[in-house]
Design a protein around this motif. Structure first.
Motif, PDB file in Angstrom:
ATOM      1  N   PRO A  52       0.599  -1.422  -0.254  1.00 54.88           N
ATOM      2  CA  PRO A  52      -0.330   0.095  -0.081  1.00 54.88           C
ATOM      3  C   PRO A  52       0.827   1.298   0.455  1.00 54.88           C
ATOM      4  O   PRO A  52       1.842   1.450   0.559  1.00 54.88           O
ATOM      5  CB  PRO A  52      -0.567  -0.275   1.434  1.00 54.88           C
ATOM      6  CG  PRO A  52      -0.183  -1.504   1.343  1.00 54.88           C
ATOM      7  CD  PRO A  52       0.752  -1.659   0.729  1.00 54.88           C
ATOM      8  N   ALA A  53       0.194   2.024  -0.125  1.00 55.96           N
ATOM      9  CA  ALA A  53       0.745   3.449  -0.975  1.00 55.96           C
ATOM     10  C   ALA A  53       0.817   4.635   0.524  1.00 55.96           C
ATOM     11  O   ALA A  53       0.728   5.406  -0.055  1.00 55.96           O
ATOM     12  CB  ALA A  53       0.987   3.877  -2.271  1.00 55.96           C
ATOM     13  N   THR A  54      -0.379   4.261   0.837  1.00 53.51           N
ATOM     14  CA  THR A  54      -1.010   5.258   2.377  1.00 53.51           C
ATOM     15  C   THR A  54       0.163   5.367   3.205  1.00 53.51           C
ATOM     16  O   THR A  54       0.163   5.826   4.078  1.00 53.51           O
ATOM     17  CB  THR A  54      -2.097   4.531   2.808  1.00 53.51           C
ATOM     18  OG1 THR A  54      -1.545   3.014   2.920  1.00 53.51           O
ATOM     19  CG2 THR A  54      -2.641   4.187   1.602  1.00 53.51           C
ATOM     20  N   SER A  55       1.500   4.897   3.457  1.00 51.86           N
ATOM     21  CA  SER A  55       2.282   4.859   4.223  1.00 51.86           C
ATOM     22  C   SER A  55       2.862   5.534   4.794  1.00 51.86           C
ATOM     23  O   SER A  55       2.780   6.799   6.159  1.00 51.86           O
ATOM     24  CB  SER A  55       3.089   4.014   3.682  1.00 51.86           C
ATOM     25  OG  SER A  55       4.103   4.994   3.214  1.00 51.86           O
ATOM     26  N   PRO A  56       2.598   7.025   4.194  1.00 50.86           N
ATOM     27  CA  PRO A  56       3.331   8.673   5.044  1.00 50.86           C
ATOM     28  C   PRO A  56       1.568   9.064   5.378  1.00 50.86           C
ATOM     29  O   PRO A  56       2.302   9.944   6.018  1.00 50.86           O
ATOM     30  CB  PRO A  56       2.935   9.129   3.670  1.00 50.86           C
ATOM     31  CG  PRO A  56       3.292   8.400   1.956  1.00 50.86           C
ATOM     32  CD  PRO A  56       2.480   7.158   2.668  1.00 50.86           C
ATOM     33  N   ARG A  57       0.323   8.363   5.505  1.00 48.47           N
ATOM     34  CA  ARG A  57      -0.509   9.258   6.292  1.00 48.47           C
ATOM     35  C   ARG A  57      -0.048   8.349   7.704  1.00 48.47           C
ATOM     36  O   ARG A  57      -1.038   8.705   8.920  1.00 48.47           O
ATOM     37  CB  ARG A  57      -1.818   8.668   5.492  1.00 48.47           C
ATOM     38  CG  ARG A  57      -2.222   9.600   4.314  1.00 48.47           C
ATOM     39  CD  ARG A  57      -2.370  10.500   4.466  1.00 48.47           C
ATOM     40  NE  ARG A  57      -3.786  11.378   3.214  1.00 48.47           N
ATOM     41  CZ  ARG A  57      -3.010  12.324   3.224  1.00 48.47           C
ATOM     42  NH1 ARG A  57      -2.229  13.405   4.393  1.00 48.47           N
ATOM     43  NH2 ARG A  57      -3.379  12.810   2.325  1.00 48.47           N
ATOM     44  N   HIS A  58       0.368   7.606   8.206  1.00 50.76           N
ATOM     45  CA  HIS A  58       1.339   6.134   8.833  1.00 50.76           C
ATOM     46  C   HIS A  58       2.199   6.531   9.833  1.00 50.76           C
ATOM     47  O   HIS A  58       1.600   6.928  10.755  1.00 50.76           O
ATOM     48  CB  HIS A  58       0.794   5.564   8.894  1.00 50.76           C
ATOM     49  CG  HIS A  58      -1.068   4.853   8.973  1.00 50.76           C
ATOM     50  ND1 HIS A  58      -1.750   4.851   9.025  1.00 50.76           N
ATOM     51  CD2 HIS A  58      -1.114   4.651   7.453  1.00 50.76           C
ATOM     52  CE1 HIS A  58      -2.762   5.019   8.076  1.00 50.76           C
ATOM     53  NE2 HIS A  58      -2.236   4.485   6.611  1.00 50.76           N
ATOM     54  N   LEU A  59       2.730   7.759   9.214  1.00 46.12           N
ATOM     55  CA  LEU A  59       4.502   7.978   9.743  1.00 46.12           C
ATOM     56  C   LEU A  59       4.261   8.632  10.788  1.00 46.12           C
ATOM     57  O   LEU A  59       5.440   7.737  11.873  1.00 46.12           O
ATOM     58  CB  LEU A  59       5.436   8.290   8.746  1.00 46.12           C
ATOM     59  CG  LEU A  59       5.656   7.589   7.159  1.00 46.12           C
ATOM     60  CD1 LEU A  59       6.386   8.726   6.734  1.00 46.12           C
ATOM     61  CD2 LEU A  59       6.531   6.228   7.685  1.00 46.12           C
ATOM     62  N   LYS A  60       3.594   9.154  11.109  1.00 47.44           N
ATOM     63  CA  LYS A  60       3.565  10.410  12.794  1.00 47.44           C
ATOM     64  C   LYS A  60       3.527   8.937  14.223  1.00 47.44           C
ATOM     65  O   LYS A  60       3.721   9.154  14.775  1.00 47.44           O
ATOM     66  CB  LYS A  60       2.909  11.629  12.655  1.00 47.44           C
ATOM     67  CG  LYS A  60       3.071  12.237  14.441  1.00 47.44           C
ATOM     68  CD  LYS A  60       2.306  13.410  13.816  1.00 47.44           C
ATOM     69  CE  LYS A  60       2.372  13.938  15.041  1.00 47.44           C
ATOM     70  NZ  LYS A  60       0.930  15.166  15.199  1.00 47.44           N
ATOM     71  N   ARG A  61       1.967   8.626  13.712  1.00 45.76           N
ATOM     72  CA  ARG A  61       1.572   7.727  14.765  1.00 45.76           C
ATOM     73  C   ARG A  61       2.815   6.372  14.987  1.00 45.76           C
ATOM     74  O   ARG A  61       2.777   6.008  15.989  1.00 45.76           O
ATOM     75  CB  ARG A  61       0.266   7.037  13.972  1.00 45.76           C
ATOM     76  CG  ARG A  61      -0.065   5.886  14.639  1.00 45.76           C
ATOM     77  CD  ARG A  61      -1.821   5.565  14.940  1.00 45.76           C
ATOM     78  NE  ARG A  61      -1.334   4.822  13.401  1.00 45.76           N
ATOM     79  CZ  ARG A  61      -1.820   3.895  13.165  1.00 45.76           C
ATOM     80  NH1 ARG A  61      -0.784   3.293  14.010  1.00 45.76           N
ATOM     81  NH2 ARG A  61      -1.551   3.806  11.588  1.00 45.76           N
ATOM     82  N   TRP A  62       2.534   5.903  13.457  1.00 42.91           N
ATOM     83  CA  TRP A  62       4.245   4.665  13.673  1.00 42.91           C
ATOM     84  C   TRP A  62       5.648   5.079  14.466  1.00 42.91           C
ATOM     85  O   TRP A  62       5.633   4.462  15.252  1.00 42.91           O
ATOM     86  CB  TRP A  62       4.722   4.379  12.282  1.00 42.91           C
ATOM     87  CG  TRP A  62       3.390   3.402  11.843  1.00 42.91           C
ATOM     88  CD1 TRP A  62       2.656   3.332  12.263  1.00 42.91           C
ATOM     89  CD2 TRP A  62       3.842   3.266  10.379  1.00 42.91           C
ATOM     90  NE1 TRP A  62       1.875   2.647  11.086  1.00 42.91           N
ATOM     91  CE2 TRP A  62       2.382   2.712  10.046  1.00 42.91           C
ATOM     92  CE3 TRP A  62       4.325   3.732   9.475  1.00 42.91           C
ATOM     93  CZ2 TRP A  62       2.086   2.324   8.580  1.00 42.91           C
ATOM     94  CZ3 TRP A  62       4.169   2.941   8.154  1.00 42.91           C
ATOM     95  CH2 TRP A  62       2.932   2.089   7.330  1.00 42.91           C
ATOM     96  N   MET A  63       5.781   6.152  14.347  1.00 41.03           N
ATOM     97  CA  MET A  63       6.734   7.032  15.088  1.00 41.03           C
ATOM     98  C   MET A  63       7.101   7.248  16.681  1.00 41.03           C
ATOM     99  O   MET A  63       7.477   6.657  17.063  1.00 41.03           O
ATOM    100  CB  MET A  63       7.779   8.615  14.509  1.00 41.03           C
ATOM    101  CG  MET A  63       8.204   8.138  12.701  1.00 41.03           C
ATOM    102  SD  MET A  63       9.158   6.965  12.945  1.00 41.03           S
ATOM    103  CE  MET A  63      10.543   8.059  13.535  1.00 41.03           C
ATOM    104  N   ILE A  64       5.743   7.178  16.506  1.00 40.52           N
ATOM    105  CA  ILE A  64       5.302   7.598  18.513  1.00 40.52           C
ATOM    106  C   ILE A  64       5.077   6.386  19.008  1.00 40.52           C
ATOM    107  O   ILE A  64       5.972   5.759  19.795  1.00 40.52           O
ATOM    108  CB  ILE A  64       3.680   8.272  18.818  1.00 40.52           C
ATOM    109  CG1 ILE A  64       4.076  10.705  18.104  1.00 40.52           C
ATOM    110  CG2 ILE A  64       3.767   8.394  19.906  1.00 40.52           C
ATOM    111  CD1 ILE A  64       2.949  10.563  17.797  1.00 40.52           C
ATOM    112  N   ASP A  65       4.323   5.631  18.447  1.00 39.53           N
ATOM    113  CA  ASP A  65       4.225   3.949  18.548  1.00 39.53           C
ATOM    114  C   ASP A  65       5.218   4.095  19.290  1.00 39.53           C
ATOM    115  O   ASP A  65       5.557   2.397  20.092  1.00 39.53           O
ATOM    116  CB  ASP A  65       3.418   2.791  17.953  1.00 39.53           C
ATOM    117  CG  ASP A  65       2.451   3.364  18.164  1.00 39.53           C
ATOM    118  OD1 ASP A  65       1.603   4.584  19.199  1.00 39.53           O
ATOM    119  OD2 ASP A  65       1.376   3.366  17.075  1.00 39.53           O
TER     120      ASP A  65
END
Length: 145
Positions: A52-65
Motif C-alpha cells: 500500500p502507498a498509504t504509509s505517509p499518512r501513518h508515519l507520525k503515529r508509527w514513530m510515536i508508537d
C-alpha cells in the motif's frame, strides 16, 4: 521505551514521503483527468500488489508508537508544473514536472502490468497523457509531501 541500535538518545530521524493523491484548490484538476487517474490507479495497484502507498499518512503515529518523542509532521503542497505564481513554488513545480516526465515509467510499468494486468502499451499510452497534463499550465495540480 523501544531500544533502537540505529538512533542514539538525542539523535533524530527525518522522513520525506510523497503521497500522490493529486488535488487542486481551484477545481482545475478534473476527476477524469489523466493525472488524477494516475494517482488513484497507483494507490489501487500498490494495494493489490501488497504494498500500500498509504504509509505517509501513518508515519507520525508509527514513530510515536515506536517510542520516538517530539514527533513533528509537516505536510507541504508539492505543485506539478510551472503554474504557480510564486517564483519558489514555480521552480519546485518545474522540478516535479521533470521528475514526473522522467520517472513515471519506472514508477508505473511494472506495477500496472503486474498488479492490474495492463499491457505495456496501455501503460505507455496512458503515461503520455499524464505527462501532457503535467505540462499544462491550466491544470493547477499538486500533491502532498
Amino acid at each position: 521505551m523501544i531500544r533502537n541500535s540505529h538512533v542514539k538518545p538525542g539523535g533524530w530521524v527525518e522522513w520525506h514521503e510523497k503521497y500522490p493523491l493529486f488535488l487542486s484548490d481551484d477545481d482545475s484538476l478534473k476527476e477524469d483527468s489523466a493525472i488524477a487517474k494516475w494517482g488513484n490507479t497507483f494507490f489501487k495497484a500498490a494495494e493489490s500488489f501488497g504494498t500500500p502507498a498509504t504509509s505517509p499518512r501513518h508515519l507520525k503515529r508509527w514513530m510515536i508508537d515506536a517510542g520516538f518523542i517530539d514527533v513533528e509532521e509537516h505536510i507541504l503542497k508539492l505543485p506539478v508544473g510551472i503554474w504557480p505564481k510564486n517564483k519558489r513554488l514555480k521552480n519546485i513545480g518545474m522540478f516535479e514536472m521533470v521528475n514526473m516526465d522522467e520517472g513515471l515509467e519506472s514508477l508505473s510499468l511494472m506495477l500496472f502490468t503486474r498488479a492490474l494486468k495492463w499491457t505495456p502499451e496501455e501503460v505507455l499510452l496512458f503515461l503520455s497523457e499524464v505527462r501532457k497534463e503535467a505540462k499544462d499550465k491550466s491544470i493547477h495540480s499538486y500533491y502532498h509531501l
